[in-house]
Design a protein around this motif. Structure first.
Motif, PDB file in Angstrom:
ATOM      1  N   CYS A  90       5.185  46.137 -11.755  1.00  0.00           N
ATOM      2  CA  CYS A  90       6.105  45.962 -10.621  1.00  0.00           C
ATOM      3  C   CYS A  90       6.572  47.288 -10.052  1.00  0.00           C
ATOM      4  N   GLY A  91       6.594  48.327 -10.891  1.00  0.00           N
ATOM      5  CA  GLY A  91       7.077  49.627 -10.426  1.00  0.00           C
ATOM      6  C   GLY A  91       8.588  49.790 -10.507  1.00  0.00           C
ATOM      7  N   GLU A  92       9.309  48.702 -10.855  1.00  0.00           N
ATOM      8  CA  GLU A  92      10.778  48.737 -10.775  1.00  0.00           C
ATOM      9  C   GLU A  92      11.470  48.633 -12.130  1.00  0.00           C
ATOM     10  N   CYS A  93      10.807  48.002 -13.115  1.00  0.00           N
ATOM     11  CA  CYS A  93      11.515  47.692 -14.364  1.00  0.00           C
ATOM     12  C   CYS A  93      11.633  48.943 -15.244  1.00  0.00           C
ATOM     13  N   CYS A  96       8.064  50.211 -16.389  1.00  0.00           N
ATOM     14  CA  CYS A  96       7.317  50.890 -15.318  1.00  0.00           C
ATOM     15  C   CYS A  96       7.929  52.261 -15.044  1.00  0.00           C
ATOM     16  N   CYS A 104       5.026  46.167 -18.328  1.00  0.00           N
ATOM     17  CA  CYS A 104       5.921  45.698 -17.258  1.00  0.00           C
ATOM     18  C   CYS A 104       6.593  44.369 -17.622  1.00  0.00           C
ATOM     19  N   ASP A 105       7.898  44.307 -17.362  1.00  0.00           N
ATOM     20  CA  ASP A 105       8.675  43.100 -17.660  1.00  0.00           C
ATOM     21  C   ASP A 105       8.568  42.032 -16.575  1.00  0.00           C
ATOM     22  N   ASN A 106       8.060  42.398 -15.405  1.00  0.00           N
ATOM     23  CA  ASN A 106       8.118  41.462 -14.271  1.00  0.00           C
ATOM     24  C   ASN A 106       6.758  40.955 -13.832  1.00  0.00           C
TER      25      ASN A 106
END
Ligand SMILES: NC(=O)c1ccc[n+]([C@@H]2O[C@H](COP(=O)([O-])OP(=O)(O)OC[C@H]3O[C@@H](n4cnc5c(N)ncnc54)[C@H](O)[C@@H]3O)[C@@H](O)[C@H]2O)c1
Ligand SMILES: [Zn+2]
Ligand SMILES: [Zn+2]
Length: 381
Positions: A90-93, A96, A104-106
Motif C-alpha cells: 500500500c505504501g502507507e502502513c 511499507c 504490508c498490512d493493507n
C-alpha cells in the motif's frame, strides 16, 4: 482476454477470462507486454503452497503499458511503460514505510496481519490474479509502478519485478561487501542473479553450486566459479581454495525442494532434506558469516508450520547469522534499473525462452523438468 490459469497441481490451462477493470480508484490496468515463469511458480504448480484458489491467473513478474487509470492515481499516466514488483504493497502502513513492502498490512484481504500480498500466489498472498494474461489490475498503482526508461528492453525490465532484486537482496542480507568470497547455492534464475549481484557489489570471487550443466555454464559467463555438486565436493573445493577459512558470505537460492517436494513427505517412506544446500553453505561459511536465504521455505498444507530439523548447535558455535523472507523489491528495483540502463549489467543474458502466452502450460512442464537448457522464460502475450 487470454490467461494462464491454475486448476490444481500440474494442471494449468489457457482460458478466456473477463478483462480486469479498475476496482478501486488507486488501481491501474496494464496491457501486459512481458511476463515470466518463476521458480516460485513451481512450488505452486506442485500444489505445495495452498491449493485453494482454482481459477486464479498465475504470474507475478510483469511489465506492461498502462491503459486504464483510476481517478485517485496521481503519478502514473495512460501509456506509461512500467514494471511492477511481485509484492503488492500500500505504501502507507508501518511496514511499507519501514521498507518491509512484503509485509504490508493493507494488501492481503485474507490475512491482513499475515505475510503481505503478491500477484498470482494463492490465498496465502492475497488471492490476486497474476499477469500471465493479456491484462493485469495493479492496486496501489502510484506505489507499485516503476517507469521503464528508454533504452531498457521489456525482457530486461521484467527481471526487475522479482529475480534481479531478489538475487541482490540475497546478497544484501548476507552482507556481501567488496573483496568478499561469496558462495551461492543454486544457479537457477535467482541464484544466477545473486551471483551477478555479488560481483556488482564488488565480491572478489563467487562460487556457484548446482547440478544442471547449462545453468552452471551461465554462472561461468556471469563470472562465477561453477561447481557441479554431483561431480565435485563443494566443501572440499571451497575450503581448499580459501586455505581452510571459508566464505565471507553465502546465499541460499534453491529453497525447500532441494531433494523433493516440501519439508516433509507425509505418509511416504522418503526422507527429504530440504536444508541440504543450506547445510553445505553452513559448512563453507567462515566463522561469523551471514547466510542470506531468498530460496523459499514456505508452509505447506501437509506441514503448516514448515518445521525442520536444524543443526542449531553447529550454527551457534560458529556464530553464523541467517536472514530470510520475500525480497522487498522496491528497495532495489530503481537503482538496478539504472545499472541496466547504464550498461553496467545485463540480467537478460539468462533469458533462454521468449514465447507466446499460449505455450505457458507446456513451458511450465519443461521448466519443472529443467529440460532443453531452459532457464528463464519470458511470455509475450
Ligand atoms: N525470497 C523471494 O522473494 C523469492 C523470489 C523469487 C524466488 N524465490 C525462490 O528462490 C528459489 C529459486 O528460484 P529460481 O527461480 O531460481 O528456481 P529454480 O527452481 O529454477 O532454481 C533452483 C535451482 O536449484 C538447483 N538445485 C536444486 N536442488 C539442488 C541441490 N540439492 N544442490 C544444488 N543445486 C540444487 C536446481 O538445479 C535449480 O537450478 C525458489 O525457492 C523460489 O521460490 C524467492
Ligand atoms: Zn518470481
Ligand atoms: Zn502497506
Amino acid at each position: 482476454m487470454k490467461a494462464n490459469v491454475y486448476r490444481g497441481p500440474y494442471k494449468l490451462q489457457i482460458e478466456d477470462k473477463p478483462r480486469p477493470e479498475v476496482q478501486k480508484q488507486s488501481d491501474v490496468v496494464l496491457r501486459i507486454t512481458a511476463t515470466c515463469i518463476c521458480g516460485s511458480d513451481l512450488h505452486l504448480y506442485h500444489g505445495l503452497i495452498s491449493p485453494d484458489l482454482p481459477g486464479q491467473t498465475l504470474g507475478h513478474e510483469n511489465v506492461g503499458i498502462v491503459e486504464d487509470v483510476g481517478s485517485a492515481v496521481n503519478f502514473v499516466k495512460k501509456g506509461d511503460r512500467v514494471v511492477v514488483p511481485f509484492n503488492i504493497s500500500c505504501g502507507e502502513c508501518e511496514f511499507c514505510q519501514s521498507g518491509l513492502w512484503s509485509m504490508c498490512d493493507n494488501a492481503n484481504p485474507f490475512n491482513p496481519k499475515g505475510p503481505g500480498a503478491a500477484f498470482g500466489y494463492a490465498k496465502l498472498l492475497g488471492g490476486y490474479d497474476g499477469g500471465q494474461a493479456e491484462y493485469l489490475r495493479v492496486p496501489f498503482a502510484d506505489t507499485m509502478c516503476l517507469k521503464i526508461p528508454e533504452g531498457v528492453k521489456d525482457e530486461q525490465a521484467v527481471l526487475l519485478a522479482d529475480i534481479f532484486p531478489t538475487g541482490f537482496y540475497g546478497c544484501d542480507i548476507a552482507g556481501v561487501k567488496p573483496g568478499h568470497v561469496v558462495v551461492v547455492g543454486g544457479s537457477g534464475p535467482v541464484g544466477l542473479m545473486a551471483q551477478m549481484s555479488a560481483l556488482l557489489r564488488g565480491a572478489a570471487r563467487v562460487y556457484a553450486l548446482d547440478r544442471v550443466p547449462e545453468r552452471l555454464e551461465l554462472s561461468r559467463k556471469i563470472g562465477a566459479v561453477p561447481i557441479n555438486v554431483d561431480r565435485e565436493d563443494p566443501v572440499k573445493k571451497i575450503m581448499d581454495d580459501t586455505s581452510g577459512s571459508g566464505a565471507d558470505a553465502c546465499v541460499e537460492a534453491v529453497g525447500y525442494e532441494a531433494t523433493g517436494k516440501g519439508m516433509i513427505a507425509p505418509g511416504k517412506n522418503v526422507e527429504l532434506k530440504p536444508l541440504v544446500v543450506l547445510e553445505t553453505l553452513m559448512k563453507v561459511a567462515k566463522k561469523g558469516a551471514l547466510i542470506g536465504m531468498p530460496g523459499l521455505f514456505a508452509p505447506t498444507p501437509a506441514d503448516p508450520e514448515g518445521r525442520v530439523s536444524f543443526p542449531l548447535g553447529y550454527a551457534f558455535t560458529k556464530e553464523l547469522g541467517f536472514r530470510m523472507g520475500q525480497c522487498n523489491v522496491k528497495n532495489y528495483n530503481r537503482y538496478l534499473m539504472q545499472a541496466i540502463k547504464d550498461g553496467r549489467v545485463d540480467p537478460s543474458i539468462i533469458v533462454t525462452h521468449r514465447e507466446a502466452l499460449d505455450r505457458a502450460p507446456k513451458l511450465y512442464e519443461q521448466f519443472d523438468k529443467r529440460e532443453g537448457g531452459i532457464v528463464k522464460v519470458v511470455l509475450l502475450p
